[in-house]
Design an enzyme around this catalytic site. Structure first.
Site, mmCIF file in Angstrom:
data_model
loop_
_atom_site.group_PDB
_atom_site.id
_atom_site.type_symbol
_atom_site.label_atom_id
_atom_site.label_comp_id
_atom_site.label_asym_id
_atom_site.label_seq_id
_atom_site.Cartn_x
_atom_site.Cartn_y
_atom_site.Cartn_z
ATOM 1 C CE LYS A 81 -4.504 -1.135 0.254
ATOM 2 N NZ LYS A 81 -5.347 -0.754 -0.217
ATOM 3 C CB SER A 88 -0.803 -8.365 -0.591
ATOM 4 O OG SER A 88 -0.821 -8.647 0.451
#
Length: 314
Positions: free
Chosen positions: A49, A299
């Site tokens: 992110k 991720s």
């Protein structure tokens, strides 16, 4: 859109980490394929992110930066926006659910963001954030439905293709679709023969339903252990990108997600949050059939102690 990802890579140079790609002979033997794991758990704030947050916020005008930034997130995007705000000296406000993982909440506060908590059973985070945006004049940086956020996330896959020229499959976790759509665009731009498959939990299968029916579906507050995928639906930007660039969508069970987190911890000594392990879960559970050389985006690694204890005790 691929040009946006190339520009984002230049913007992120020297700011974000070029995360490592790891392999496991044990994993290759288990699935009878060559598997390459892109470890975004080693990215700043412990997840991909940071890429999208920096790429979007760094492009704001001076007047926009002075107004401050607002977002909504269960954790990883919250931390990313907070850290970017700290790096660029921009005030940040984050709307977070009151059941957000403790580690993500603590890190977001530590980076200096103002936290607005809410009960997800009683209110929608988007509505709260939009009202604050109207009231205070903040600039909204949503967690996934933003062109510059998508472009930043796509740099994870772009780095992978620059290091490993040939992949047959790329498996990417899917929540709101920012990472998935960005990586799928990067794949089509950098490795046209590589197919991209998005992976969701069975309990949070809105994107999979949307992909296969070509109509937007929603799943509200899904009770999945993969908290990063609890977004209700794909966005206005990410849904068309997923339809155009992603080759398939698959779902995995909660048991498969837990097995994947355990495998990564015990066999590869990697701490990966449940949302981050979706691609490996699909491969180990044979939801995705192994083929040739496979890239998997891990991720993020922001898992709290209670969840890790639950996973390891399974």
């Amino acid at each position: 859109m691929f040009e946006h990802i190339l520009a984002a890579k230049k913007r992120l140079k020297g700011v974000s980490h070029v995360t490592p790609i790891m392999v496991s002979r044990t994993l290759n033997r288990l699935v009878n394929a060559e598997v390459f794991l892109k470890c975004e758990n080693f990215q700043r704030i412990g997840a991909f992110k940071f890429r999208g947050a920096f790429n979007s916020i760094s492009q704001l005008s001076e007047s926009e930066k002075a107004r401050g930034v607002i977002t909504y997130s269960s954790g990883n995007h919250a931390q990313a926006v907070a850290l970017v705000g700290k790096l660029l000296n921009i005030r940040t406000t984050v709307v977070m659910p009151n059941d957000a993982p403790a580690t993500k909440l603590a890190a977001t506060k530590e980076y200096g963001a103002t936290i607005i908590d809410y009960d997800p059973a009683k209110a929608k985070r988007e509505d709260i954030a939009k009202e604050l945006e109207r009231t205070h004049g903040y600039v909204m940086i949503p967690p996934y439905d933003h062109v510059d956020v998508v472009a930043g996330q796509g740099t994870a896959a772009l780095e992978m293709f620059e290091e490993i020229a040939t992949l047959n499959l790329l498996l990417v976790p899917c929540g709101g679709g920012g990472l998935l759509s960005g990586c799928a665009v990067a794949a089509k731009g950098a490795a046209k023969n590589c197919k991209t498959i998005g992976i969701e939990p069975e309990l949070a299968d809105d994107a999979t339903k949307s992909f296969h029916t070509k109509k937007l579906h929603r799943v509200i507050n899904p009770p999945t252990i993969a908290d990063g995928t609890r977004t209700p639906s794909l966005g206005k930007i990410t849904f068309p990108l997923v339809l155009e660039y992603v080759d398939d969508m698959k779902t995995v069970s909660e048991a498969a997600i837990i097995d994947a987190v355990r495998f990564l911890f015990y066999r590869m000594k990697l701490v990966i949050e449940p949302s981050g392990a979706l691609g490996l879960a699909a491969l180990l559970s044979q939801v995705v059939k192994p083929k040739g050389r496979i890239g998997i985006i891990l991720s993020g690694g922001n898992i709290d102690s209670d969840t890790m204890i639950k996973v390891l005790a399974s």
